[in-house]
Design a protein around this motif. Structure first.
Motif, short mmCIF file in Angstrom:
data_model
loop_
_atom_site.label_atom_id
_atom_site.label_comp_id
_atom_site.label_asym_id
_atom_site.label_seq_id
_atom_site.Cartn_x
_atom_site.Cartn_y
_atom_site.Cartn_z
N THR A 12 1.36 -16.61 -6.57
CA THR A 12 0.55 -15.40 -6.70
C THR A 12 -0.05 -15.31 -8.10
OG1 THR A 12 2.04 -14.30 -5.16
CG2 THR A 12 0.58 -12.91 -6.44
N VAL A 13 0.74 -15.65 -9.10
CA VAL A 13 0.24 -15.60 -10.48
C VAL A 13 -0.90 -16.61 -10.66
CG1 VAL A 13 0.87 -16.05 -12.89
CG2 VAL A 13 2.44 -14.80 -11.41
N LEU A 14 -0.75 -17.77 -10.05
CA LEU A 14 -1.81 -18.77 -10.15
C LEU A 14 -3.08 -18.31 -9.44
CD1 LEU A 14 0.13 -22.12 -9.63
CD2 LEU A 14 -0.87 -21.25 -11.74
N TYR A 15 -2.93 -17.69 -8.29
CA TYR A 15 -4.09 -17.19 -7.56
C TYR A 15 -4.80 -16.09 -8.35
CZ TYR A 15 -2.47 -19.72 -3.45
OH TYR A 15 -2.08 -20.70 -2.58
N ALA A 60 -8.48 -16.34 -9.96
CA ALA A 60 -9.52 -15.36 -9.63
C ALA A 60 -10.12 -14.75 -10.90
CB ALA A 60 -8.94 -14.27 -8.73
N ILE A 61 -9.25 -14.45 -11.86
CA ILE A 61 -9.73 -13.88 -13.13
C ILE A 61 -10.59 -14.91 -13.88
CG2 ILE A 61 -8.99 -13.06 -15.41
CD1 ILE A 61 -6.63 -11.70 -14.00
N ALA A 62 -10.13 -16.15 -13.91
CA ALA A 62 -10.89 -17.21 -14.58
C ALA A 62 -12.23 -17.42 -13.89
CB ALA A 62 -10.08 -18.50 -14.61
N THR A 63 -12.24 -17.38 -12.57
CA THR A 63 -13.49 -17.54 -11.83
C THR A 63 -14.44 -16.39 -12.11
OG1 THR A 63 -12.33 -18.75 -10.08
CG2 THR A 63 -14.49 -17.80 -9.52
N ALA A 64 -13.91 -15.16 -12.14
CA ALA A 64 -14.74 -13.99 -12.44
C ALA A 64 -15.31 -14.08 -13.85
CB ALA A 64 -13.92 -12.72 -12.28
#
Length: 86
Positions: free
Chosen positions: A4-7, A11-15
């Motif tokens: 979950t932390v990786l996801y 997601a934050i890195a992608t944003a």
């Protein structure tokens, strides 16, 4: 929990990457627009305004014309001064 932390991190890195990409692309587009406007303005100036060399030649020709007018006026004045029936 580790997944979950990786996801969430992904997601934050992608944003963040998406926002950064959008900002860079926007700045690049504005820079291209500015360069096009500047090139168009330079062309307008080159087509419309006179160069300093041409202006210097025109001023010299104008000065020669004024000198010729004053020379003629001096000749007329000389003829009037020598006229017998003043």
């Amino acid at each position: 929990m580790d997944g979950t932390v990786l996801y969430i991190g992904g997601a934050i890195a992608t944003a963040f990457g998406t926002v950064a990409w959008w900002a860079v692309r926007s700045v690049h587009a504005r820079q291209n627009d500015f360069e096009k406007d500047l090139a168009a303005y330079k062309l307008h100036v080159a087509e419309t305004y006179v160069t300093s060399n041409e202006l210097g030649k025109a001023i010299d020709a104008f000065n020669r014309s004024i000198d010729a007018v004053f020379a003629k006026l001096e000749r007329i004045e000389g003829k009037l001064d020598t006229k017998a029936d003043k």
